[in-house]
Design a protein around this motif. Structure first.
Motif: not given
Length: 751
Positions: A172-182, A218-221
């Protein structure tokens, strides 16, 4: 010199912060300025093409720290890079979080597209990496912190500019793009170890992920084999990405980022890394020798700092030995393969950085407390069961006798004793003993099968087999270490109990054949061809090497081995024969069965760890000059300063430590005995700045490629006729003075 002499032609010695932009208009001079300091002599591409098995990698990291980087390609011959990791978790055991630039429109195939590069436009330093992609015309740079890394991407004029992110492992893995270029991420390593990432891009972009095979905004997976990307405006010229890794939690990854790299610029991190490596390399200073010898030496010294690695984060660490987070005021180290490193790398660290060695040994003790067994191949996920023997026992004894006491020796001894009395000795297996171990502990040898006999013990590894002779010889050494450690700790009863087991090697000595040969469980000899029998790697009886290599695996009792062979002259003759004995078959046939036995000189294999001590055995005969001859020959032939310059698997410092010791002119022939045996230094002067503020010096008057033979010697001004000195003499800041000549003095050093 010709510009084709070395790959580093000027780039390796240019400012590491030079980059190539656009259509590579920058020009590069063909001349190479002379090295200005020791770090200029390091070439991480040495050995980047393996003889048969694994090559070295041009690794970027800080010494013994968590973040490790190398471009993902097969070896130096591969002119395409697949991607770049955020860190290598373990030497040859995988990495996490991939990243790569792209100037094409994002599509599903982009993650599989490999990137062509020019070898001569690549810069490899221990603290810095740069390459320029031939097709995309993107410049990629990387530099490393302790728990943090820093990428810098410079894009050409192009419509599309993206960074593609992926994972290496199946979990299992995740990526999430957050505000502030994070961006945050998690990747599961080795089935259950969660690795967390927190990073920040320097520029704002439009992120996306691939979900159910489709590109989405989408910004996360979350899931397995996930893929994500971020695209930047066409006007973007440069994007930096700095990040931190944690094995503890996502919160800790963010904290590691904030504490280590959030306020740092790329060039500042690179400059700090350069200074760190300069300090490490300057601990050992050499004069004389050829430029090639200096390059090989300092590159070998650099590789001795790849592992073990400190995974402590703010006074806590994740342990794969009990899958828990622990608090500790001392660093916790993983990624050490003791079968490879007990011979030379651990002894070298005991000289150069004994406090780090003590922390590593204390880490071993904690691993025993957490898992119930003293480990042999400790990595992030626990004890990576490999090879044979409990050679961590030898390391513990060696350290204790060299005055390293800042580890829990009593608990370490408990773990050593439990391994020796309760653990299975089967190769590549952990856990309690089997019926085969009962034979060893009652009859003094590990039993083997006759050729063609079917295996009946379920616990035996189907490929690694029993390795019966290798297990017996290694076990005798480990049991010797246990007995000696018992004596050091005043456990007299245990010392007497285990002392006889140090001589178990004699149970497999066949006086008629003059080899260590296997026996079955009933004590019957098994007649084999020691050069070739035993299946792949000789694993039915030996391990990765044949009976000629295992003929010498009695470091703990060299006089006893000499006695078995009939005395010093017979022993010397047998050593001569080793280096001259033919294969009796084609190399293709031999290597088809023994691919690890490379770097051949006769039957001697320079390319594998069990051979390291063998050339130094001449010091125990009437011909120490032959040690001098052999060591110089082996260093010259098999350790060139080019991409082919490692004769076998380097094993993360295991082989490099042999090069460091041998180039300096001495070697720890029997770890566990605080004594060094003398070889032939390739330099005229070697000085080691010891942690106790003293300096150990080797002066080899007139040493050169030709002048390799010791004519006479002095230690601290006193005549020395014995080719040995003690660890105490070394750490007291002694001076070994050798007078070298072109022809051997056949009487010097003879005992």
């Amino acid at each position: 010199m010709k510009k084709t002499t070395w790959k580093l032609c000027s780039l390796l010695l240019l400012s590491p912060f030079m980059y190539l932009s656009g259509a590579a208009k920058a020009t590069v001079a063909d001349t190479i300025p002379g090295p200005k300091q020791n770090i200029d002599l390091i070439d991480p591409t040495i050995g980047n093409v393996g003889q048969l098995l694994e090559p070295t990698r041009p690794t970027v990291q800080l010494p013994n720290q968590l973040i490790r980087f190398t471009p993902q390609r097969k070896d130096y011959m591969d002119d395409q890079i697949s991607n770049f990791p955020l860190t290598i978790v373990s030497h040859r055991l995988g990495q996490v979080f991939s990243i790569k630039p792209s100037v094409a429109p994002v599509d599903k195939a982009a993650w599989q597209t490999r990137m062509a590069y020019d070898h001569n436009l690549e810069i490899n330093k221990p603290w810095y990496y740069s390459t320029w992609l031939l097709n995309d015309e993107v410049n990629i740079e990387f530099t490393a912190g302790k728990k943090a890394g820093y990428y810098r991407f410079r894009f050409p004029e192009a419509k599309n500019k993206s960074l593609l992110l992926g994972v290496y492992n199946d979990g299992e893995a995740t990526y999430s793009f957050l505000p502030g270029n994070v961006i945050t991420g998690m990747e599961t390593y080795n089935g259950y170890v969660k690795v967390y990432m927190y990073g920040v891009f320097s520029e704002a972009g439009n992120p996306g992920v691939i979900e159910q095979g489709q590109l989405t905004s989408k910004k996360s997976i979350a899931g397995k084999k996930i893929q994500a990307w971020i695209s930047f405006p066409a006007t973007t010229k440069e994007v930096t990405f700095k990040y931190a890794i944690s094995y503890i939690s996502p919160e800790q990854a963010k904290k590691n980022y904030a504490e280590e790299i959030s306020q740092q610029q790329f060039d500042e991190v690179a400059a700090s890394g350069q200074q760190t490596w300069a300090d490490v390399m300057n601990q050992v200073k050499v004069q004389g020798g050829t430029l090639a010898q200096q390059r090989s030496f300092y590159t070998a010294l650099y590789r001795c700092y790849e592992r073990a690695v400190d995974i402590t984060e703010d006074g806590q660490y994740y342990s794969g030995f009990d899958k828990k987070v622990h608090q500790d005021s001392r660093p916790f180290y993983v990624d050490d393969w003791s079968w490879d490193t007990y011979l030379a790398l651990h002894p070298l660290r005991m000289i150069l950085n004994p406090s780090r060695e003590e922390d590593i040994l204390e880490s071993y003790v904690h691993m025993y407390e957490q898992s119930g067994w003293m480990p042999t191949f400790p990595v992030l996920f626990g004890d990576h069961v490999c090879m044979n023997g409990f050679h961590s026992s030898v390391v513990m004894l060696d350290a204790y006798r060299k005055g390293l006491r800042k580890f829990d020796a009593e608990t370490a001894y408990q773990g050593m004793r439990k391994n020796a009395t309760s653990a299975t000795m089967l190769p590549w297996r952990n856990g309690p003993g089997t019926v085969l171990d009962d034979v060893y502990r009652t009859k003094g040898y590990f039993p083997a099968l006759h050729p063609g006999e079917k295996e009946t013990v379920a616990e035996v590894h189907p490929f690694e087999k029993r390795q019966a002779v290798a297990v017996t010889l290694g076990g005798a050494y480990d049991d010797w270490a246990l007995s000696e450690m018992a004596g050091e700790l005043n456990k007299k009863a245990d010392q007497q109990l285990f002392a006889p087991r140090a001589y178990n090697y004699k149970h497999l000595w066949n006086a008629d054949q003059q080899f260590f040969l296997p026996k079955d469980s009933n004590g019957n000899w098994i007649d084999i061809n020691v050069k070739y029998d035993g299946g792949v790697g000789g694993r039915d009886y030996y391990d990765e090497n044949n009976g000629w290599t295992y003929l010498w695996q009695v470091q703990q009792d060299i006089p006893g081995l000499i006695g078995l062979m009939g005395g010093k002259q017979a022993f010397e003759n047998r050593l001569d024969q080793l280096f001259r004995e033919p294969l009796d078959m084609s190399r293709y046939t031999f290597w088809n069965k023994f691919p690890d036995a490379t770097g051949l000189v006769g039957q001697y294999s320079m390319g594998n760890e069990p051979s390291f001590h063998i050339p130094y055995l001449y010091n125990f005969t009437g011909a120490p000059w032959k040690t001098q001859e052999r060591i110089r020959f082996l260093l010259d032939v098999w350790f060139k300063d080019n991409i082919f310059g490692i004769p076998g698997d380097e094993d993360g410092g295991g082989m490099s430590a042999f090069v460091v010791f041998s180039s300096m002119g001495f070697y720890p022939i029997t770890p566990g005995k605080p004594v060094y045996t003398i070889g032939s230094p390739v330099f005229e002067n070697v000085s080691i700045a010891l942690p106790n503020k003293k300096q150990f010096t080797v002066i080899a008057h007139n040493s050169s490629v030709v002048n390799k033979y010791i004519q006479s010697a002095r230690f601290n001004g006193q005549e020395l006729n014995n080719p040995t000195f003690t660890h105490q003499q070394l750490v007291d800041g002694g001076t070994l003075e050798l007078f070298m000549g072109p022809k051997p003095n056949k009487s010097w050093g003879v005992q």
